[in-house]
Design a protein around this motif. Structure first.
Motif, short mmCIF file in Angstrom:
data_model
loop_
_atom_site.label_atom_id
_atom_site.label_comp_id
_atom_site.label_asym_id
_atom_site.label_seq_id
_atom_site.Cartn_x
_atom_site.Cartn_y
_atom_site.Cartn_z
N UNK A 42 41.74 51.04 23.42
CA UNK A 42 43.20 51.11 23.52
C UNK A 42 43.62 51.64 24.90
N UNK A 43 42.97 52.70 25.35
CA UNK A 43 43.27 53.24 26.67
C UNK A 43 42.93 52.25 27.78
N UNK A 44 41.84 51.51 27.60
CA UNK A 44 41.46 50.50 28.57
C UNK A 44 42.52 49.41 28.69
N UNK A 45 43.06 48.99 27.54
CA UNK A 45 44.14 48.01 27.55
C UNK A 45 45.37 48.58 28.26
N UNK A 98 34.76 45.05 28.84
CA UNK A 98 34.57 46.38 29.42
C UNK A 98 35.70 47.33 29.07
N UNK A 99 36.60 46.94 28.16
CA UNK A 99 37.76 47.77 27.84
C UNK A 99 37.34 49.17 27.38
N UNK A 100 36.25 49.26 26.59
CA UNK A 100 35.80 50.56 26.09
C UNK A 100 35.36 51.48 27.21
N UNK A 101 34.58 50.95 28.14
CA UNK A 101 34.12 51.76 29.27
C UNK A 101 35.29 52.15 30.17
N UNK A 102 36.21 51.20 30.41
CA UNK A 102 37.37 51.49 31.25
C UNK A 102 38.26 52.55 30.60
N UNK A 103 38.45 52.45 29.29
CA UNK A 103 39.26 53.44 28.59
C UNK A 103 38.61 54.81 28.57
N UNK A 104 37.29 54.83 28.43
CA UNK A 104 36.57 56.10 28.51
C UNK A 104 36.75 56.73 29.88
N UNK A 105 36.74 55.90 30.92
CA UNK A 105 36.96 56.42 32.28
C UNK A 105 38.38 56.91 32.45
N UNK A 106 39.35 56.19 31.91
CA UNK A 106 40.75 56.62 31.98
C UNK A 106 40.91 57.99 31.32
#
Length: 291
Positions: free
Chosen positions: A114-117, A279-287
């Motif tokens: 969700x955060x990645x989106x 990669x949405x999960x990894x991007x959201x984890x980074x966010x």
């Protein structure tokens, strides 16, 4: 700046290196999650990944997305179902920080997606105030953002919509991709893939396929409607591999919502497929790690 993003699932562990703007600096790698009937080797796998990456990059942090209920303050898995045996209680943050000597954060995988989106799929002008993300796959997962902030709840269980009671069953037991294909197998007396199911649906030559899809969409729309009634979101994002068929799925859901809602006044949310990719999960984890 370099950050290691790791996405832990019950089937695969994916990882890649990113900069602080989410630009990918390395190829996405994956390895099969090592499980037995009674335990798992996830912590050892993640430690090995961190060690390998630190040999190549000077990391500023490790951002982890994981299946299960995650205490995102302590970085501990507080609950994991039968799909990952022995995972409950795993101290990811503490262990990885001791190993790498850099900050580690851990967040639930659907919250991360969700955060990645939110971070990557919306422009600053488009960003919704209230966003609901549903991932449709083996089960159904959910995540909620209110006023631009992730809402996890006091025990980090907000968004566990897979357990909503729908038609006398759990939401994920009637509205997941698993449920769709199980119903198709019962009606057709054969196993077919999701791609094969939608190929037949598009041909519109088998009424049994249409009926399976209608039951699936009805169950999914009932869960989406609960989100509309309780949260009044301005945007609902639907993710999961099945949303490759969004040209069929989204209009069908929208039509079913109109049939089910007490009034179309409640149907204010824009519904769209996830756009941030695998990669949405990894991007959201980074966010989450950065902000």
């Amino acid at each position: 700046m370099s950050y290691l993003g790791i996405d832990i699932g019950g089937t695969y562990i994916k990882y890649a290196v990113f900069d602080n703007e989410g630009v990918q600096l390395s190829a996405t790698e994956r390895q099969r999650t090592k499980l037995t009937e009674s335990t798992n080797h996830i912590l050892e796998q993640v430690c090995q990944i961190c060690t390998t990456i630190q040999e190549k990059y000077q990391l500023q942090g490790v951002a982890i997305s994981s299946a299960g209920v995650v205490d995102s303050q302590k970085g501990v898995i507080t609950y994991a179902g039968y799909t990952i045996p022995g995972y409950t209680g795993t101290p990811l943050k503490e262990t990885i920080e001791a190993l790498t000597k850099v900050k580690c954060t851990v967040i639930n995988d659907v919250n991360a997606a969700c955060l990645g989106e939110y971070w990557q799929a919306f422009t600053e002008l488009e960003k919704p105030k209230t966003l609901v993300c549903l991932t449709i796959g083996t089960g159904v997962g959910g995540a909620i953002m209110i006023d631009g902030k992730l809402y996890e709840g006091p025990s980090f269980m907000a968004g566990e919509v897979g357990y909503l009671p729908i038609e006398g069953q759990y939401f994920q037991d009637v509205a997941s991709t698993t449920a769709l294909l199980a119903d198709a197998k019962r009606q057709l007396n054969e196993e077919i893939t999701g791609e094969e199911f939608f190929e037949r649906l598009r041909l519109a030559s088998d009424e049994r396929v249409n009926q399976v899809f209608e039951r699936f969409i009805s169950a999914l729309a009932k869960g989406v409607l609960i989100m509309q009634y309780t949260l009044n979101p301005d945007h609902i994002v639907l993710g999961g591999g099945i949303l490759a068929q969004h040209d069929i799925m989204i209009p069908a859901i929208e039509q079913k919502l109109k049939e089910l809602a007490v009034s179309e006044r409640f149907l204010t949310a824009k519904i769209s497929p996830a756009r941030a990719g695998n990669n949405a999960g990894m991007l959201g984890a980074l966010y989450f790690h950065l902000y």
